[in-house]
Design a protein around this motif. Structure first.
Motif, PDB file in Angstrom:
ATOM      1  N   THR A   2       0.855  -1.183   0.000  1.00 41.12           N
ATOM      2  CA  THR A   2       0.000   0.000   0.000  1.00 41.12           C
ATOM      3  C   THR A   2       0.888   1.229   0.000  1.00 41.12           C
ATOM      4  OG1 THR A   2      -0.145  -0.303   2.376  1.00 41.12           O
ATOM      5  CG2 THR A   2      -2.032  -0.984   1.094  1.00 41.12           C
ATOM      6  N   LEU A  38      -4.245   3.029   0.193  1.00 47.18           N
ATOM      7  CA  LEU A  38      -4.580   2.598  -1.156  1.00 47.18           C
ATOM      8  C   LEU A  38      -3.481   1.712  -1.737  1.00 47.18           C
ATOM      9  CD1 LEU A  38      -6.184   5.834  -2.588  1.00 47.18           C
ATOM     10  CD2 LEU A  38      -7.229   3.918  -1.377  1.00 47.18           C
ATOM     11  N   THR A  73      -8.268  -0.686  -2.736  1.00 42.51           N
ATOM     12  CA  THR A  73      -7.748  -1.021  -1.413  1.00 42.51           C
ATOM     13  C   THR A  73      -7.489  -2.516  -1.276  1.00 42.51           C
ATOM     14  OG1 THR A  73      -9.866  -1.479  -0.370  1.00 42.51           O
ATOM     15  CG2 THR A  73      -9.159   0.814  -0.397  1.00 42.51           C
TER      16      THR A  73
END
Ligand code: ATP
Ligand code: ATP
Ligand code: MG
Ligand code: MG
Lengths: 291, 500, 329, 329
Positions: free
Chosen positions: B109, B115, C198
C-alpha cells in the motif's frame, strides 16, 4: 357448540394483514372489545394478504375450537371454503370490512362495514365537482393489482369519471399502497408533461407521496387536486396543505362491532345482519372532527 | 536439538472423519537441504505439510522450527514464522492479475494512505520473475495464462516470501522438461546461495534423484524411514514406499496390430491446432507426445466432439462419421479419460457406482427405471477386474485416493465397451504402485484388441507403453516415430519444433 | 512461450464485450428521448437519478456481496426496519399520535441507524462466514425476521411527524443538485475506491475468485466476509435514511422487493453471480437502466400491467445481450 | 491401498449427519404437542399436511432446479398466472360478473393449465440453458413478467364462480383423506422416482455435480436443463390448480413470495445450493417443518409480528444445525 365450560367465549379473528395500516385500526377495535369483556378471549391471526394462508388459519382456529369467527377476507371471491367449514363446525361467522358477492349473502351471519366501491365513488365525485367547469385530465394511483380494495376503489373512480365528458383518465399505475412508490410515479407523471389536473389515489399513503412529489416539482396547491382514502392521522396533517380530500372509514368501529356481533351471536342474542358503517368524506371544512 | 536442523516434527497425529491420515509421524529437515517426502497416494504427505502451513492442526505431536516450538493457526502465521508452500492443487485467483496473485495477502500500500500501489507490485513482480528467469507478463489476468505458467507463478510466489523453509507439493505435475529444469535452477539457487531448506514432494522418481539430498518415506500415515539420497536406488525407494518390490514401469508386450480403425484427416481448430492427421490401428497404443500447450488435449477433445473442430474429417473403419457432441463419439465406440480428474472427470458427490454408469445409463434400464441389480453386478465385476480399493461401491468418489479415482474413471469408460480408448495423461499425480497397475491395464486392453491413444508428458511412460509415437508442436503434428526408433532425444527434438 | 499468443486487437467485439451494457443504456435513453420529449429535460434527468439513488446505493452493497459469491436478500426488509427506527428517533416532538416518538439530535439518530444497518449486516456476514450457512439462507432468515421486527416496533403503523432538518436529507438541494444525488455520488466514489483501490477490495475479489487460494495466501476469509456484509448493511441504512427523509415517514411496509431490484441492477451491471467479477461504475449503469425504464414507462403512461411484463423482458434481455455475462452458475 | 480404511461404524455422529433434520422435525412436533394439545389431533395433522401440500409440491420442482445449481424464483408469480387462467376456464357459466369466463370440461382446463406451467418452465430453462443467463436472472425476469401477465389477464381482478367439480380438487376427500394430500403424495412419489430411479434423475445430479464431466459423459446438458425447468413449471401448475380449487377463486395476487418458502423448504431439506445434492423425501420434511411451524404458532396464538421473527430464526437455525449442510456457496 356454544360456550366453553369456563364460560369464556373464544372468538377467532382472522385478519387480512397486520402490515396494512388501516387494518391495524380495525384490529385495535377488536382488541378494545376483548379488553372490555372478561368473558371473551380473542385469537387473532395475520394472513399477510394471502388467501391460502387465511384459509389455513381459519382451519387452525376451528381446530382450536373457537365459538365464532370474525374474518376480514383477503379475497372476497375465495370465501366459499370458509363458509363450508364454519357451517360444518356450527360456528358463527362474522365478516368485516370487505363485502362478499351477493350470491353468498346467506352463508354468513353478520356483515359489518361498507362497500369498498363507495369510497371510490365519494372520492371521485368530490374531485369531479372540484374540476368543473373546465374538467381535465386525471391519473389514478392504484393499490396492489388484484387487491379487493384497490380494485373496487378504482372501479368507483372510473364509474364517476366516465359520467363526465370533460374528464379523461389518462394515466394509471400500481403504487402498491406505498408512499415512496406513489411519489416516484407521481414525479414521473408530473415530468411527463401530460398536464394532469388531478391525481386520485387508492389510499392516503400514495396521496402523501403524490403531494410530496408535487411540492418537489414546485406545484402549488391550486395547480393539482390530490385525493386519498383512509383519513389517516398523517393525511389529516396534510389536508389543506396539498391534499384536498380524503375519505374516512371507521375501521375501529368495524372491528369493535364485528367482535361484538360474534359475542352476541354466541350468547344467542338477536343481531342485525347488516351493520353498515358508511364512508365519510373528509375535507378542510370538517377535518377537525376526525383529528 | 541439533542446530543442524531447521525443522523437527515428532509423533504427529492427524485424523479426518473416518480416516487416520497421520499416525505418529516424525520428520527432520536439515538446514539448506532439499528433502524429498515420498509415499503412495494418500500416504499423508500433503496432510503433514498442510500442518506446517497452518491449514490443518494436529491432534498430537511436537514441532520444533529453528529451535523454537512451532504451532501456527493459519497460513499467514506460517509465512510470518518463515515457512512458505506451493500447495499441491495450484489454485490462483483467475480473476486477478498475475502481480495481484503474487502479492495476494501481502499487498503493497502507498505510504500514509491505505490505497494499493499497483505499479510497485507489478514492478516487484517483474523483478522477481527476472531474477528467477520466468517470462510472464505480471499485468495479464491469471485466467489467460497456461497451467504451466500458473504453476511457475505459484513457485515464484512461494519463493518471494524469503522463508527459511519452502514446501513444494508436486510442483512439477503441470510442467514439462524445460520448465522443470528451470525449477531445478531455482531450487539450487535457494539451497546453495540462500541456505534455504526445501521439502520436495513428487511421484516422479527421476526428479528425486536429480535434485534431492535426503529422502523420508511415509506409508499409510506412518513414518517408514529417512536416509540420504546416496544410500537409495530406485528399487529400494519403491519398496520402502509400497512395502514390496516392483518395477517402476511396466513394459508393454508387443501386441498383434490389426487394420486401421480410426483415421483423422486435416482437422483444424482456430488458434488451437491446424491440419492434424493421424491413423490408429486395431490393438495399437498410439502415444502422443509434446510440450505442455502443444494442443494435444484439444485434438482429442475435438475428436470426441467436446470441442468440435472447425474443419476436418474423421473415419472409423473406413467410413466417414460426424461427431458433433460427445454422445456421437460414445455411440461410435470412442471413450475419453480426460486429463483433469477434478474438472472434467469425477462427480464428487456421487457414489462410485453412479460415477461408473454415467455415460451408458441406457444399458441399465429396466422398464424405464434403473436396474440396481445389473448396476451392482457390472460395477462389481469391473471393480474386481482392475482392483479398485474401496470398502463399498456406495462410497462417494471424492473419498477415494487419486489413483483409485482414476481407476473408477477408466472403469467408467470400459463399461461402455469402447473400441477406441483415449487416455489423456492417465497417470498424472498418481503413485508408482497405481501407475504400474494402470500401465498393466493398458497393456491388457491392447492385447484384447482395443485401440488406445495415450497422451503423456512423461517421457519414460511414452517410451515404454507406445507402439507408435505421434509428436505435436504448437498445434501441428511435427512427426511420427515407431516404437523401435523412438528415443528421448528424437521426441524432444520434434516436440520443440526441430526437424529430425 | 508459445502458448502466450493471445491476440488482443481492439475489435468491435472486444469493445462490446467491455462496454456492451453502456451501449444498451445509451440506446434506451435515445429511444426514450425520441418517443417522449419530456425525457431529456434537466429536470427529468435529475428526477431519474434521485429516484435511482435509493436502489442504487443498496445495489452497491449487493455488488460487494455477489463478488464474494454471496447474495443479500435482506436489504428490502432492513430498509423497512431502519426506516421506522430512524423515523422514531427524528421526531419533531414527543407525540401520542405516533406509535413511537423519541426526540434527539438528528445526527445521533442517523449515526444510530447507520450502526444498526452495519450490525444487521454483521449478523448476516457472521452467519455465512462462521456459521457456514449459504448466504441465500442467512439473508433470507434476516429478511423474514427484520420485516417482523419493523412491524413489531411500530405495531404495523407508519411513523411521521419528522423534523425538517431530517427531511432535508431527502428533499433539499445543494448548489442546485438534490442531496440524495450528492449522497449517491459520494457513496459510489467511496465504494469504488474501496472495491478497486484497497487491500480490502482486492481480498473481496480474491475470495470470490477462489476462496481456497485466498485462504492459503493468508487472507482472513471470515473477517473479510463479515466486513462485506457489514458494509452492505451500512449502505442499506444510508438508503433507508434517504427514503425516510424523502417521504417524511418511516413505514414497516417500505422496501418491499427492493432486494430484487438491487440484485437485478447489479447483475445487469455485469457482476457475475458466480463471483469474482464486478465493478461499481457498471453497477451504477445497471441501476440507471432500471431507473430509466421505470421513469420512461411512467412518462409514456404505459399500462400498469404491461409495465411489469416489459420490465421482466428487459431484465432478461439486458443480461442476454451483455457479452460479458458469465456462464450459468 | 492402505488409505482406504474408511471406518463406517454406525455412530451417533453419522446418524445425525444423515437424519439430523428428521430429528429437528420430530423435536419440533414433540414440543408443539406438549405446549398445545390441539396439535396432535388427527384433524390438525390433516390440516397441516393439506396446507403444506401447495408449497410442498412447488418445492419439489425447486429441488430439481437447485440440484442442477439453478434456482426458480418464478414459481410464486407463475401460481398467480396459472390460478387466473385455470379459474377463467373452469367457470360455472359464462358470466359478466367475472373478468374472463370460459366454459369447458374441467379436464381440458386442467390439461391446458398444466401445459402452460410446463411451457413457462421451458422458457425459464431455455433462457438459462441456451441463453446462458444465470437462472437467478432468467427466473427473476419470468417472476416479474408472469405477475404482470396475471394482472393483465383479469385486469387485476379475482376470478370466482368456479364449477363444483373443479373446487372438489381442493376441498374434497377420498377415503377420508383430502384430495390435496393425495395429490401431494402422488407428486412426491413421482418426483422421487424421477429423481432417484431414472436416467433423467442421474443426469440431473451429474449436471449439478460437475457440468463439464456431464458433457464428456455424453449428457445433453441443455436438454436436461430445459426438462428440469419444465418439470418445475408443471409442478407449479399442479400447485396453482390445487390452490385455486381450494380457495374457489383465481387471483393475480396469489403466490406472493411462495418461491422463497419453497426455496427455504428445499434448503432446510438438505438440498445444497451449490448443486449436486438433494432428495425428495427430505424436501418433504423441509416443507413439513415450515408448515408445522406456521401451524404451531397460529395454534399458540403467537403475535403475528413475532411469528415472522421466529420464522426467520428457525430457517437459519435449522440450516445451522443440519450437519449435512454444504459449505458456503
Ligand atoms: N480434508 C480432508 N478430509 C478428509 N480426509 C482427508 C482430507 N485431506 C486428506 N484426507 C485423507 O487423508 C489421507 C492422506 O491424504 P494426503 O492428501 O495427505 O495424501 P498424499 O500423501 O498427499 O497423497 P497424494 O500423493 O495423492 O497427494 C488420505 O486418506 C485422504 O483421503
Ligand atoms: N488460457 C488460454 N487461453 C487461450 N489459449 C490457451 C490458453 N491455454 C492454452 N492455450 C492454447 O491452447 C493450446 C493447447 O493447450 P493445452 O495446454 O491444452 O495443450 P496440451 O498439449 O494438451 O497440453 P497438456 O500437456 O496439458 O495436455 C495452445 O496453443 C495454447 O497456447
Ligand atoms: Mg498430496
Ligand atoms: Mg492437455
Amino acid at each position: 357448540n356454544g360456550q366453553q365450560d369456563d364460560g369464556v367465549i373464544t372468538i377467532g379473528a382472522a385478519m387480512s394483514s397486520f402490515a396494512d395500516k388501516g387494518q391495524t385500526y380495525l384490529q385495535d377495535g377488536v382488541r378494545a372489545f376483548d379488553a372490555e369483556y372478561d368473558d371473551v378471549e380473542v385469537l387473532m391471526t395475520d394472513a399477510k394478504d394471502d388467501p391460502a394462508v387465511q384459509l389455513n388459519q381459519v382451519e387452525t382456529l376451528l381446530t382450536k375450537g373457537v365459538d365464532a369467527i370474525l374474518i376480514v377476507p383477503v379475497d372476497i371471491s375465495a370465501l366459499k371454503p370458509v363458509f363450508a367449514k364454519c357451517k360444518e363446525d356450527g360456528v358463527k361467522l362474522v365478516i368485516a370490512n370487505r363485502m362478499p358477492a351477493e350470491e353468498f349473502h346467506d352463508d354468513f351471519d353478520v356483515y359489518t362495514g361498507s362497500e369498498s366501491i363507495q369510497a371510490g365513488l365519494l372520492q371521485a365525485e368530490w374531485v369531479a365537482e372540484a374540476m368543473q367547469p373546465e374538467g381535465g385530465k386525471v391519473g389514478i394511483l392504484m393499490g396492489p393489482l388484484g387487491h379487493e380494495a384497490a380494485m373496487m376503489r378504482t372501479e368507483g373512480n372510473k364509474q364517476i369519471f366516465d359520467k363526465y365528458d370533460n374528464i379523461e383518465i389518462v394515466m394509471d399505475a400500481e403504487g402498491k399502497w406505498d408512499r415512496a412508490k406513489g411519489m416516484q410515479i407521481a414525479e414521473n407523471w408530473i415530468q411527463s408533461g401530460a398536464g394532469l389536473n388531478a391525481i386520485v389515489c387508492n389510499n392516503d399513503e400514495m396521496a402523501i407521496g403524490t403531494l410530496l412529489a408535487a411540492e418537489g416539482a414546485n406545484l402549488a396547491d391550486e395547480d393539482i387536486i390530490i385525493a386519498g382514502i383512509d383519513a389517516t392521522p398523517d393525511a389529516l396533517e396534510f389536508l389543506g396543505e396539498g391534499l384536498d380530500v380524503t375519505v374516512f372509514q371507521n375501521m375501529n368501529a368495524q372491528g369493535y362491532n364485528g367482535a361484538a356481533a360474534c359475542y352476541k351471536l354466541v350468547k344467542g342474542e338477536m343481531v342485525e345482519k347488516w351493520d353498515w358503517i358508511p364512508f365519510e368524506l373528509v375535507t378542510t371544512e370538517n377535518m377537525d372532527e376526525y383529528k | 536439538m541439533s542446530n543442524e536442523n531447521v525443522l523437527e516434527m515428532r509423533n504427529v497425529h492427524k485424523s479426518f472423519p473416518g480416516v487416520k491420515a497421520l499416525k505418529g509421524v516424525d520428520l527432520t529437515i536439515k538446514k539448506g537441504s532439499v528433502h524429498a517426502l515420498m509415499g503412495e497416494n494418500g500416504a499423508g504427505k500433503s496432510t503433514l505439510m498442510k500442518i506446517l502451513y497452518g491449514i490443518f492442526h494436529p491432534e498430537e505431536g511436537e514441532v520444533i522450527f529453528k529451535g523454537q516450538p512451532y504451532s501456527v493457526k493459519s497460513p499467514i502465521d506460517a509465512i510470518n514464522r518463515g515457512i512458505s508452500m506451493i500447495p499441491q492443487e495450484i489454485s490462483p485467483c483467475p480473476n486477478l492479475t498475475v502481480a495481484s496473485n503474487v502479492f495476494l495477502g501481502k499487498e503493497i500500500t502507498a505510504n500514509g494512505v491505505k490505497l494499493l500501489n499497483q505499479k510497485q507490485m507489478v514492478k516487484e513482480t517483474q523483478a522477481l520473475f527476472d531474477d528467477l528467469g520466468i517470462d510472464i507478463d505480471p499485468s495479464v489476468m491469471m485466467s489467460e495464462i497456461s497451467i504451466a505458467n500458473a504453476q511457475l507463478v505459484a513457485i515464484a510466489t512461494a519463493v518471494s516470501y524469503n522463508a527459511d523453509l519452502v514446501i513444494m507439493d508436486e510442483p512439477t505435475s503441470a510442467l514439462t522438461e524445460k520448465e522443470i529444469d528451470k525449477l531445478y535452477d531455482i531450487i539450487r539457487d535457494l539451497r546453495d546461495k540462500k541456505k534455504i531448506a526445501v521439502v520436495y514432494i513428487s511421484h516422479k522418481l527421476d526428479e528425486i534423484f536429480t535434485i534431492c539430498d535426503e529422502v523420508s518415506v511415509l506409508r499409510d500415515g506412518e513414518y517408514i524411514g529417512s536416509d540420504s539420497i546416496e544410500n537409495f536406488d530406485k528399487d529400494r525407494l519403491i519398496s520402502m514406499m509400497v512395502g514390496r518390490t516392483m518395477d517402476e514401469f511396466f513394459h508393454k508386450e508387443e501386441a498383434v496390430i490389426g487394420d486401421v480403425l480410426l483415421e483423422v484427416k486435416d482437422m483444424s481448430l482456430s488458434r488451437k491446432f491446424k491440419n492434424v492427421s493421424f491413423q490408429l490401428k486395431q490393438g495399437e497404443v498410439l502415444g502422443v507426445a509434446g510440450l505442455m500447450g502443444a494442443g494435444r488435449t484439444e485434438v482429442m477433445e475435438a475428436l470426441f466432439g467436446y470441442r468440435p473442430a472447425d474443419s476436418g474429417e474423421i473415419f472409423i473403419k473406413g467410413e466417414k462419421v460426424e461427431i458433433k457432441e460427445p454422445i456421437d463419439a460414445i455411440k461410435h465406440g470412442i471413450a475419453f479419460v480426460t486429463e483433469d480428474r477434478k474438472l472434467t472427470g469425477i462427480f464428487p458427490e456421487l457414489s462410485i457406482k453412479d460415477n461408473m454408469i454415467m455415460p451408458d445409463i441406457e444399458n441399465y434400464l429396466k422398464g424405464g427405471l434403473l436396474d440396481s441389480k445389473k448396476i451392482k453386478e457390472n460395477c462389481q465385476t469391473q471393480r474386481e477386474a482392475i482392483a479398485i480399493k474401496t470398502p463399498t461401491l456406495e462410497q462417494l468418489i471424492k473419498n477415494l485416493s487419486g489413483g483409485n479415482q482414476q481407476k473408477v474413471l477408466i472403469s467408467r469408460w470400459l463399461l461402455t465397451t469402447p473400441e477406441i480408448l483415449i487416455l489423456d495423461e492417465p497417470t498424472r499425480g498418481i503413485d508408482v504402485g497405481a501407475k504400474s497397475e494402470i500401465h498393466r491395464l493398458i497393456g491388457e486392453l491392447a492385447k484384447m484388441g482395443k485401440s488406445i491413444i495415450m497422451i503423456s508428458s512423461e517421457m519414460p511412460e511414452i517410451l515404454s507403453m507406445s507402439d507408435r509415437i505421434m509428436v505435436m508442436h504448437e498445434g501441428k503434428c511435427s512427426g511420427e516415430i515407431s516404437r523401435k526408433d523412438a528415443t528421448q532425444e528424437k521426441i524432444l527434438a520434434l516436440a520443440t519444433g526441430e526437424q529430425l | 512461450m508459445a502458448q502466450q499468443k493471445i491476440i488482443s486487437r481492439p475489435s468491435l467485439g472486444a469493445f462490446m464485450n467491455k462496454y456492451g451494457i453502456v451501449v444498451i443504456f445509451i440506446g434506451l435513453c435515445v429511444i426514450l428521448s425520441i418517443v417522449s420529449p419530456a425525457f431529456l429535460s434537466i429536470r427529468n434527468i435529475t428526477n431519474v437519478i434521485r429516484q435511482v439513488s435509493i436502489i442504487g446505493i443498496v445495489s452497491m452493497g449487493v455488488t460487494f456481496c455477489i463478488i464474494t459469491t454471496g447474495i443479500d436478500l435482506s436489504s428490502g426488509s432492513m430498509i423497512a426496519l431502519i426506516s421506522v427506527v430512524v423515523a422514531s428517533m427524528s421526531q419533531n416532538a414527543v407525540s401520542d399520535s405516533q406509535p413511537i416518538s423519541i426526540v434527539m439530535p438528528i445526527l445521533f439518530a442517523i449515526l444510530i441507524s447507520l450502526a444498526l444497518g452495519a450490525i444487521l449486516g454483521t449478523i448476516n456476514g457472521s452467519l455465512t462466514a462462521f456459521g457456514k450457512i449459504p448466504p441465500f439462507i442467512a439473508t433470507l432468515g434476516m429478511m423474514t425476521a427484520a420485516k417482523g421486527a419493523a412491524a413489531l416496533y411500530t405495531q404495523g403503523r407508519p411513523v411521521g411527524n419528522l423534523k425538517d432538518a431530517f427531511t432535508f436529507i431527502g428533499t433539499g438541494s445543494f448548489i442546485g443538485i438534490p442531496i440524495p444525488i450528492w449522497i449517491y455520488i459520494v457513496m459510489a466514489v467511496l465504494s469504488h475506491i474501496l472495491l478497486s483501490k484497497t487491500k480490502f477490495g482486492r481480498h473481496v475479489f480474491a475470495i470470490g475468485g477462489n476462496e481456497q487460494a485466498a485462504r492459503i495466501c493468508g487472507i482472513n476469509v471470515e473477517k473479510t466476509l463479515v466486513k462485506v456484509y457489514a458494509y452492505a448493511g451500512f449502505l442499506t441504512a444510508v438508503s433507508a435514511i434517504m427514503l425516510t427523509a424523502r417521504t417524511s415517514a418511516g413505514n414497516p411496509t417500505y422496501g418491499l422487493a427492493y432486494e430484487l431490484d438491487a440484485i437485478a441492477s447489479t447483475v445487469i451491471g455485469g457482476t457475475s453471480l458466480s463471483g469474482g467479477i464486478g465493478s461499481i461504475p457498471f453497477c451504477v449503469i445497471g441501476a440507471l437502466i432500471i431507473g430509466v425504464l421505470n421513469n420512461g414507462m411512467d412518462l409514456l403512461g404505459v399500462n400498469a400491467y404491461w409495465q411489469q411484463i416489459v420490465k421482466g423482458f428487459i431484465i432478461v434481455i439486458a443480461v442476454l445481450i451483455d457479452a460479458r455475462k458469465q456462464k450459468r452458475k
